[in-house]
Design an enzyme around this catalytic site. Structure first.
Site, short mmCIF file in Angstrom:
data_model
loop_
_atom_site.label_atom_id
_atom_site.label_comp_id
_atom_site.label_asym_id
_atom_site.label_seq_id
_atom_site.Cartn_x
_atom_site.Cartn_y
_atom_site.Cartn_z
N ALA A 307 0.90 -1.21 0.14
CA ALA A 307 0.01 -0.04 -0.09
C ALA A 307 0.73 1.26 0.07
O ALA A 307 0.50 2.11 -0.74
CB ALA A 307 -0.94 -0.02 1.22
N ALA A 308 1.96 1.32 0.80
CA ALA A 308 2.83 2.35 0.59
C ALA A 308 3.45 2.67 -0.50
O ALA A 308 3.51 3.89 -1.00
CB ALA A 308 3.99 2.17 1.86
N TRP A 310 2.50 1.78 -3.52
CA TRP A 310 1.31 2.27 -4.22
C TRP A 310 1.24 3.85 -4.24
O TRP A 310 0.90 4.55 -5.28
CB TRP A 310 -0.03 1.47 -3.91
CG TRP A 310 -1.03 1.78 -4.98
CD1 TRP A 310 -1.30 1.21 -6.16
CD2 TRP A 310 -2.07 2.69 -4.40
NE1 TRP A 310 -2.50 1.90 -6.59
CE2 TRP A 310 -3.08 2.66 -5.50
CE3 TRP A 310 -2.52 3.39 -3.39
CZ2 TRP A 310 -4.24 3.53 -5.66
CZ3 TRP A 310 -3.63 4.06 -3.51
CH2 TRP A 310 -4.49 4.11 -4.64
N HIS A 311 1.52 4.30 -2.96
CA HIS A 311 1.12 5.76 -2.79
C HIS A 311 2.41 6.51 -3.54
O HIS A 311 2.33 7.72 -4.02
CB HIS A 311 1.01 6.13 -1.52
CG HIS A 311 -0.34 5.97 -0.95
ND1 HIS A 311 -0.85 4.75 -0.08
CD2 HIS A 311 -1.50 6.61 -1.03
CE1 HIS A 311 -1.98 4.99 0.20
NE2 HIS A 311 -2.41 6.10 -0.34
N GLY A 312 3.57 5.72 -3.27
CA GLY A 312 4.83 6.37 -3.54
C GLY A 312 6.08 5.80 -3.07
O GLY A 312 5.96 5.59 -1.87
#
Lengths: 458, 374
Positions: A307-308, A310-312
């Site tokens: 998830a992290a 995926w954000h950047g």
């Protein structure tokens, strides 16, 4: 072009909808695909071909998986090809993101690519495991992949959820009207609340943390929480509303997350479609909690790191992911035992404070900054309140109050009461169109006055 | 019931947006004398401009600008902001009596560069150099703001600048002069500039430092222009709660006349006045004075003093200069923001008796052209 912009509201949307409604049922998907292409071409001129190419690859792979079902190895290969290419594109962009492109210092980003990748991956995998049938009609498929309500942000709609709608949907004026309600609700959240309260946070963020007052620091991070919630959930509402206007039904993306009593409950109510995506395509395939405690914890960490990234691909996001993974691991064994003993109000407040601290890690670029800000929240600067904070409270009082009110239990009670009372319900219904128009006009005024407004998601 | 309401919602929504869009594009046909902002044309489509993203962003801002009744929407936004408790709209505070620019902390590296440039210039020439850093209404009326409103202290900024000038630069500190006249109409309510009266007070203080006796107020005839003036602060907020401003012309009937005004071009037009009344038809009524900002303006008067003055200035000088014509035979004004080359290609300071720098404090704090003088 974002949904909360004059070009979209006064030109793109009415023209698209009118053509869409007037054209025969058979051609609606074509109109939608062309309109979406126009939307995308307008919003992302530089890289307009990239998602098209990747959508084509995904289409090709899924189509052939369906066609050669019997040849297991070929199917596996095609599935892996599509998934790897899509993820490689995402990773390449996320990791290259910090390197300046050509001579400008702008980051290499493609509009909505994070959301695009998740749709592509879930589609391929679902076709591969036989959950859904591959779409044979390329127009319908492009409709799903680049449908304009879904381009920029969530909800992350799965193919299975709209497969029926894609081939056969009923349009009715009253469903469209329901969509208008959702759209205006979302637009108001974004333009009236998020953009306004966001100014308070951006000013706090830019200030010097070594002389930030304690109250000012709290106010700042609360303003950020409001900003990101109203911005992102507003965007989801707008997408859901647009979907209804076009005859689709998308899943809800938020369910009053700030009323959660635990961290895991919070993430079950915040950006729901991302949570379920990560669960279905990473957590469950890894074995979830079926393979022993240690594996379970490792799985949780893996999901959060995914998830992290995926954000950047930067340190603040990794820390954010690790922080929440850790909280969820700690919470797991304690969960039910403790939550029964703690009063509800206390666990809600506690959860929100922990969430705010997580937001701090997410939003402030370096750990040092986040730490310094955290210390300021604890009063390390020995200033409880200063002039700037008094002023901020004075001018943002109303906005803060409204932001807070719509998240409170009292608001939920009111809604329940109105729904249960027939007379009240009728009265509220009768004024609904007027309220909607008033909100639309207020939003328009804000958008004319300040055409630039950022979009945030988490 | 519920279905009917939803149908109404849909029809209202779609109808409203569609009509707004159509009126924005075609509304101009019925209403051709609509504002000047429609001047910006739709961008030309080229492959290059498309892929660079310029085309799409120009089209988007074009569509925002042509929106039907643009100014009414903006005005509505200001009203909403004020209702919601904001005290500031688009960087302008709206106080009880006037609109005031929000002053942010200046970039001191830039400020120090500017000061250094002036110091260096003064050391290179042999004529006396004066510097007037005029406060703006944001400085003089700072106490009209809500007490905790963030506003940079202009008075201390002015002190900072004066303190950093070398000794050969004589400061003309008019802050207290202006402050003591703050009950009078010395600044426009809706514009950044000072009024002619404000400029007169500054002149009254400064001219004796420059070695002349001021012309007394009673000798002036004040003519008020009838055109209502809504200035630069108004254009940011469109708030008209204070009514219009009016521009005054001070004329000294018995005094010295202006012989000629020219814009530095040998073959260009020569005027015999400092006031360009045709500018009152424009939005910016302040450009009545000297016709606006030009790189170089030469003024010759009938004054017999034989003194000449070089003014390096911003627009604050435009309504200040008329008072000086009573004393100097020749005045040259240079606006550094309008010239691309160095100052010495235009004028040589040694040809003048005195040099005066006239900037308003807010402009000086952000000026990036002054460094061209040294």
């Amino acid at each position: 072009m974002s949904f909360s912009s004059i070009p979209f509201l006064c030109f793109f949307l009415p023209i698209t909808l009118i053509i869409y409604y007037l054209c025969p049922k058979k051609r609606k998907n074509l109109v939608l695909a062309i309109a979406s292409l126009a939307f995308f071409a307008f919003g992302e001129p530089k890289f307009v071909f990239v998602p098209l190419i990747f959508a084509a690859i995904t289409y090709f792979c899924a189509y052939n998986i369906e066609k050669h079902r019997k040849t297991k190895r070929l199917c596996k290969l095609l599935c892996a090809l599509s998934v790897c290419l899509n993820i490689a594109l995402l990773l390449a962009l996320k990791f290259k993101g910090s390197i300046p492109v050509d001579d400008s210092s702008s980051r290499l980003e493609i509009l909505g690519i994070s959301f695009f990748t998740l749709r592509a991956v879930s589609y391929t995998v679902d076709v591969y495991i036989g959950k859904i049938k591959a779409q044979k009609n390329i127009v319908d498929f492009f409709c799903y992949m680049i449908m304009f309500p879904l381009i920029i942000a969530g909800p992350i709609v799965r193919y299975e959820d709209i497969a029926d709608d894609l081939s056969n949907r009923t349009l009715s004026l009253s469903k469209c009207g329901e969509g208008v309600g959702d759209f205006i609700k979302g637009l108001s959240k974004k333009v009236i609340l998020a953009d306004n309260i966001g100014i308070l946070w951006s000013q706090t963020k830019l200030s010097d943390y070594s002389d930030l007052s304690a109250l000012g620091a709290w106010l700042g991070i609360i303003a950020f929480a409001f900003q990101i919630y109203y911005s992102f959930s507003g965007y989801s509402d707008m997408a859901i509303g647009l979907g209804k206007m076009l005859g689709f039904t998308f899943k809800n993306n938020f369910a009053m997350p700030f009323s959660s009593k635990s961290i895991s409950e919070f993430w079950g109510k915040w950006h729901i479609t991302l949570g379920t995506w990560l669960k279905d395509y990473i957590y469950l395939p890894l074995g979830a909690d079926k393979k022993g405690k240690i594996r379970c914890y490792l799985n949780i960490i893996t999901v959060w790191l995914a998830a992290a990234i995926w954000h950047g691909a930067s340190l603040n996001y990794l820390l954010w992911g690790f922080y929440f993974a850790l909280l969820m691991i700690i919470e797991r064994p304690l969960g039910t035992k403790i939550s029964q003993k703690i009063p509800k109000a206390l666990s809600v407040v506690g959860t929100n404070v922990l969430v705010l601290l997580g937001f701090l890690l997410f939003e402030l670029e370096t750990p040092e900054n986040a730490w310094q800000y955290f210390c300021a929240m604890l009063g390390s600067n020995h200033i409880f309140i200063d002039n700037g904070t008094v002023y901020a409270l004075r001018i943002y009082a109303l906005t803060l109050l409204i932001c807070f009110a719509f998240l409170s239990f009292a608001y939920l009670r009111c809604v329940q009461y109105v729904r249960s009372n027939k007379k009240m319900n009728t009265a509220v219904l009768a004024i609904t169109p007027l309220v909607q128009m008033a909100l639309l006009i207020i939003c328009m005024a804000y958008l004319v006055n300040n055409p630039q407004n950022p979009f945030l998601y988490m | 019931m519920e279905k009917t309401v939803r149908r109404i919602s849909m029809l209202l929504f779609l109808g409203f947006l569609f009509i707004m869009g159509m009126m924005s594009v075609f509304g101009g046909i019925f209403n051709s004398d609509d504002e000047s902002k429609k001047a910006d044309q739709m961008a030309q489509f080229t492959i290059k401009s498309y892929f660079s993203g310029d085309y799409s962003s120009t089209v988007q801002s074009y569509l925002c600008n042509i929106i039907f009744k643009h100014d009414k929407w903006q005005r509505l936004a200001t009203d909403i902001e004020l209702c919601s408790g904001k005290l500031e709209v688009n960087g302008v505070y709206i106080t009880e009596n006037r609109q005031i620019e929000h002053l942010y902390e200046p970039d001191y590296t830039l400020v120090d560069q500017n000061i250094e440039a002036v110091n260096e210039y003064a050391s290179q020439i042999s004529v006396p150099v004066y510097f007037m850093l005029a406060p703006t209404s944001a400085g003089i009326y700072a106490d009209e703001l809500y007490e905790n409103a963030p506003q940079y202290n202009q008075e201390s900024f002015i002190d900072y600048v004066y303190a950093k000038f070398d000794d050969n630069i004589k400061a003309l500190d008019i802050f207290m002069t202006m402050k003591s006249a703050d009950e009078e109409y010395i600044y426009y309510k809706n514009d950044m500039h000072w009024t002619s009266l404000g400029a007169y007070y500054a002149y009254y203080y400064a001219i004796s430092k420059l070695g002349f006796t001021p012309v007394s107020f009673s000798q002036y005839n004040i003519e008020r222009m009838s055109a209502p003036f809504y200035g630069s602060l108004y254009s940011k907020t469109l708030y008209d709660g204070f009514g219009a401003d009016y521009v005054d012309i001070f004329t000294c009937e018995s005094g010295i006349k202006v012989k000629s005004l020219s814009f530095g071009d040998e073959h260009g037009d020569v005027y015999d006045t400092l006031y360009f009344r045709e500018k009152l038809d424009n939005n910016d009524k302040y450009s009545l004075f000297l016709g606006g900002d030009f790189p170089l303006i030469n003024i010759n008067t009938e004054a017999q003093s034989g003194k000449s003055l070089l003014i390096i200035k911003d627009s604050y000088a435009n309504c200040f200069v008329p008072f000086l014509t009573q004393h100097y035979s020749k005045i040259t004004l240079v606006d550094m923001s309008c010239i691309s080359s160095g100052l010495d290609t235009l004028v040589s300071a040694d040809d003048y008796s005195q040099v005066l720098f006239l900037y308003n404090a807010s402009n000086f704090a952000s000026d990036t052209n002054l460094k061209k003088i040294a």
